[in-house]
Design an enzyme around this catalytic site. Structure first.
Site, PDB file in Angstrom:
ATOM      1  N   LYS A 179       8.986   9.300  18.889  1.00 25.27           N
ATOM      2  CA  LYS A 179       7.794   8.644  19.432  1.00 25.27           C
ATOM      3  C   LYS A 179       8.031   8.338  20.891  1.00 25.27           C
ATOM      4  O   LYS A 179       9.063   7.761  21.265  1.00 25.27           O
ATOM      5  CB  LYS A 179       7.522   7.338  18.677  1.00 25.27           C
ATOM      6  CG  LYS A 179       6.237   6.647  19.097  1.00 25.27           C
ATOM      7  CD  LYS A 179       5.076   7.227  18.337  1.00 25.27           C
ATOM      8  CE  LYS A 179       3.742   6.720  18.859  1.00 25.27           C
ATOM      9  NZ  LYS A 179       3.303   7.377  20.101  1.00 25.27           N
ATOM     10  N   GLN A 190      13.560   4.987  25.492  1.00 24.77           N
ATOM     11  CA  GLN A 190      12.587   4.872  24.407  1.00 24.77           C
ATOM     12  C   GLN A 190      13.262   4.648  23.062  1.00 24.77           C
ATOM     13  O   GLN A 190      12.715   3.968  22.185  1.00 24.77           O
ATOM     14  CB  GLN A 190      11.723   6.141  24.356  1.00 24.77           C
ATOM     15  CG  GLN A 190      10.422   5.987  23.581  1.00 24.77           C
ATOM     16  CD  GLN A 190       9.380   5.226  24.369  1.00 24.77           C
ATOM     17  OE1 GLN A 190       9.175   5.465  25.552  1.00 24.77           O
ATOM     18  NE2 GLN A 190       8.697   4.301  23.714  1.00 24.77           N
ATOM     19  N   LYS A 227      13.946   0.962  23.011  1.00 25.54           N
ATOM     20  CA  LYS A 227      12.676   0.238  23.048  1.00 25.54           C
ATOM     21  C   LYS A 227      11.993   0.273  21.682  1.00 25.54           C
ATOM     22  O   LYS A 227      11.545  -0.761  21.164  1.00 25.54           O
ATOM     23  CB  LYS A 227      11.757   0.865  24.100  1.00 25.54           C
ATOM     24  CG  LYS A 227      10.405   0.182  24.247  1.00 25.54           C
ATOM     25  CD  LYS A 227       9.462   0.956  25.146  1.00 25.54           C
ATOM     26  CE  LYS A 227      10.019   1.182  26.522  1.00 25.54           C
ATOM     27  NZ  LYS A 227       9.040   1.833  27.422  1.00 25.54           N
ATOM     28  N   LYS A 262      10.411  11.614  24.730  1.00 27.22           N
ATOM     29  CA  LYS A 262       9.570  11.531  25.925  1.00 27.22           C
ATOM     30  C   LYS A 262       9.270  12.955  26.369  1.00 27.22           C
ATOM     31  O   LYS A 262       9.997  13.898  26.036  1.00 27.22           O
ATOM     32  CB  LYS A 262      10.280  10.775  27.039  1.00 27.22           C
ATOM     33  CG  LYS A 262       9.334  10.072  28.004  1.00 27.22           C
ATOM     34  CD  LYS A 262       8.693   8.838  27.379  1.00 27.22           C
ATOM     35  CE  LYS A 262       7.797   8.112  28.387  1.00 27.22           C
ATOM     36  NZ  LYS A 262       7.259   6.855  27.846  1.00 27.22           N
ATOM     37  N   ASP A 302       1.380   8.326  29.200  1.00 26.37           N
ATOM     38  CA  ASP A 302       2.259   7.651  30.159  1.00 26.37           C
ATOM     39  C   ASP A 302       1.556   7.812  31.509  1.00 26.37           C
ATOM     40  O   ASP A 302       0.323   7.956  31.556  1.00 26.37           O
ATOM     41  CB  ASP A 302       3.665   8.267  30.134  1.00 26.37           C
ATOM     42  CG  ASP A 302       4.707   7.412  30.862  1.00 26.37           C
ATOM     43  OD1 ASP A 302       5.169   6.426  30.267  1.00 26.37           O
ATOM     44  OD2 ASP A 302       5.045   7.731  32.017  1.00 26.37           O
ATOM     45  N   THR A 332       0.266  -2.458  26.698  1.00 26.63           N
ATOM     46  CA  THR A 332       1.483  -2.613  27.498  1.00 26.63           C
ATOM     47  C   THR A 332       1.365  -3.806  28.434  1.00 26.63           C
ATOM     48  O   THR A 332       2.294  -4.623  28.550  1.00 26.63           O
ATOM     49  CB  THR A 332       1.786  -1.334  28.299  1.00 26.63           C
ATOM     50  OG1 THR A 332       1.787  -0.217  27.421  1.00 26.63           O
ATOM     51  CG2 THR A 332       3.146  -1.434  28.974  1.00 26.63           C
ATOM     52  N   ASN A 356      -3.288   1.276  34.073  1.00 26.39           N
ATOM     53  CA  ASN A 356      -3.571   0.470  32.887  1.00 26.39           C
ATOM     54  C   ASN A 356      -2.609  -0.700  32.722  1.00 26.39           C
ATOM     55  O   ASN A 356      -3.025  -1.812  32.401  1.00 26.39           O
ATOM     56  CB  ASN A 356      -3.501   1.347  31.623  1.00 26.39           C
ATOM     57  CG  ASN A 356      -4.849   1.950  31.273  1.00 26.39           C
ATOM     58  OD1 ASN A 356      -5.835   1.689  31.952  1.00 26.39           O
ATOM     59  ND2 ASN A 356      -4.884   2.736  30.235  1.00 26.39           N
ATOM     60  N   SER A 362       1.030   1.813  19.638  1.00 25.61           N
ATOM     61  CA  SER A 362       1.012   3.216  19.217  1.00 25.61           C
ATOM     62  C   SER A 362       1.511   3.334  17.785  1.00 25.61           C
ATOM     63  O   SER A 362       0.964   4.100  16.980  1.00 25.61           O
ATOM     64  CB  SER A 362       1.898   4.061  20.141  1.00 25.61           C
ATOM     65  OG  SER A 362       1.246   4.343  21.353  1.00 25.61           O
TER      66      SER A 362
END
Length: 448
Positions: free
Chosen positions: A92, A113, A116, A128, A168, A211, A243, A380
């Site tokens: 992911k 990631q 995270k 990614k 992203d 985010t 964003n 997500s």
């Protein structure tokens, strides 16, 4: 730099193999410096080669993306997907379309990631991807054709139980729509193979805000726990105007702060009365304009060339929300010198090692990106759950789950920091907590 011989040896191996990938090595070094106490406490990690496997992606996919522009000329870009680690769930992580995208950048993002996603508590591995394609100045038709060409190759490697990409930098609702449409066309299936989708076709409420909102929930929880404080009455500097920055600004204002800046790659605006989000949203979300327009439309606001100048603005709290390494040592010194007491990161790895050292010397409350900006991937993950159940939660339900996840990340990071003798260290705690979960899963699953 390192005291543990195992950590030292594996980092030297990474330098030997990936010496031409500075962003990736920077990310590995920062994590390795934090997890030495965890490695010391778990000798089974060395026996099982956990660190060697952790820094080596399970799969690196690099491909040609050929597409046709509006003049009928063939353009060629490079596409990437790095599937880094699947020990705790399907891969992911987002897709980034930007001229600075290289294998090193995608690998650093994928490596971050992994930890995270672990911190969210959701069953997601790390990945990614992206391309060096620049959508700025391209027509909708060109963006669509690029996305279709990109997905024609990527679709071979993803799926709802394998790898679920998201957005992203420069990959928003428009791009996700084109990517999802091409995936559906080729695979002849309607599944949750991408997240960040539109609400009309399987997307989640609160994903766009996630985010930025999550960053503020994290910062508020850290302030409350470590300083018995809050956003109320604070002056906040935010970089970026995408964003993450927009919705971090929105939530910080809701929590009682005054946000005084916004920026893009050209420069920044300073509004002493507080940023008017309606204007920023119109510029950036309405017609994809440049932030300099803000000063033309809002009396009393100032525009300054050069985005790094944003860190010279006096503030109580700084929220870097633009891109990697945007805060260097000099910028961090300016922040600290002008009274900044809190830095929490909305972008991925926005602070250089020199900047982080400056925060730590000055006693700044520092929230690292892999923890502070985990709200996007958390929602997500919630979108994936909704797709699997074929249902949709309300905005309030998703927002409540997001807030709980971000507060849990703060609590778990502080618990891990205390366990390994570094009480109050959010950076070490985040790295330790995220790493330990992945490492234990890797050991349990054997050599794979």
């Amino acid at each position: 730099m390192f005291t543990n011989e195992y950590v030292k040896r594996v980092y030297a191996q990474a330098e030997g193999r990936d010496g031409g990938q500075p962003e990736f090595l920077q990310a590995v070094r920062e994590v390795f410096e934090s997890i030495e106490p965890v490695v010391e406490a778990h000798p089974e990690y060395e026996k099982n080669g956990v660190l060697e496997r952790l820094i080596e992606p399970e799969r690196v996919i690099k491909f040609r993306v050929a597409w046709v522009d509006d003049e009928g000329r063939v353009q060629v870009n490079r596409g990437y997907r790095v599937q880094f680690n699947s020990a705790i769930g399907p891969y992911k992580g987002g897709l980034r379309f930007h001229p600075t995208v290289t294998e090193s950048v995608v690998k650093f993002l994928g490596f971050e990631q992994v930890l995270k996603n672990s911190l969210t508590g959701l069953p997601m591995g790390g990945a990614k991807g992206g391309s060096d394609f620049d959508p700025r100045g391209r027509s909708d038709g060109e963006v669509m054709r690029f996305c279709q060409a990109f997905m024609t190759e990527l679709q071979r490697h993803i799926g709802q139980f394998t790898d679920v990409p998201a957005g992203d930098i420069n990959v928003g609702g428009r791009e996700i729509g084109y990517l999802f449409g091409q995936y559906k066309r080729i695979r002849n299936e309607y599944s949750g193979a991408l997240s960040g989708k539109g609400l009309d076709y399987g997307g989640s409420l609160a994903r766009t805000e996630a985010t930025g909102y999550g960053l503020c929930y994290y910062t508020q929880a850290a302030l409350n726990t470590l300083r018995n404080d809050s956003f109320e009455g604070k002056t906040v500097v935010v970089s970026g105007s995408g964003n993450v920055a927009i919705f971090a600004t929105e939530k910080a204002q809701e929590l009682g702060a005054k946000v005084v800046t916004a920026s893009d790659s050209d420069g920044y605006v300073y509004d002493p009365e507080g940023i008017r989000l309606d204007v920023v949203k119109d510029i950036k979300l309405g017609h994809r304009g440049r932030i300099r327009e803000y000063a033309d439309r809002v009396p009393g606001a100032e525009y300054h060339e050069g985005s790094k100048g944003v860190w010279t603005v006096p503030c109580d709290i700084a929220l870097p929300c633009a891109t990697q390494n945007e805060v260097d040592g000099e910028s961090a010194e300016a922040l600290v010198g002008n009274g900044c007491k809190v830095v929490c990161e909305g972008a991925n790895m926005p602070s250089t090692p020199e900047a982080i050292a400056t925060y730590q010397r000055a006693g700044v409350l520092y929230g690292p990106a892999k923890a502070a900006n985990a709200g996007g991937v958390a929602v997500s993950g919630l979108e994936m759950s909704q797709n699997s159940y074929r249902l949709s939660w309300t905005f309030e339900e998703v927002d409540g789950k997001l807030k709980n996840i971000m507060e849990s990340i703060v609590a778990n990071s502080l618990a891990a920091a205390k366990e390994y003798g570094h009480e109050g260290d959010l950076m070490l705690g985040a790295n330790a907590a995220g790493f330990a979960k992945v490492a234990n899963a890797m050991v349990a699953q054997g050599v794979c």
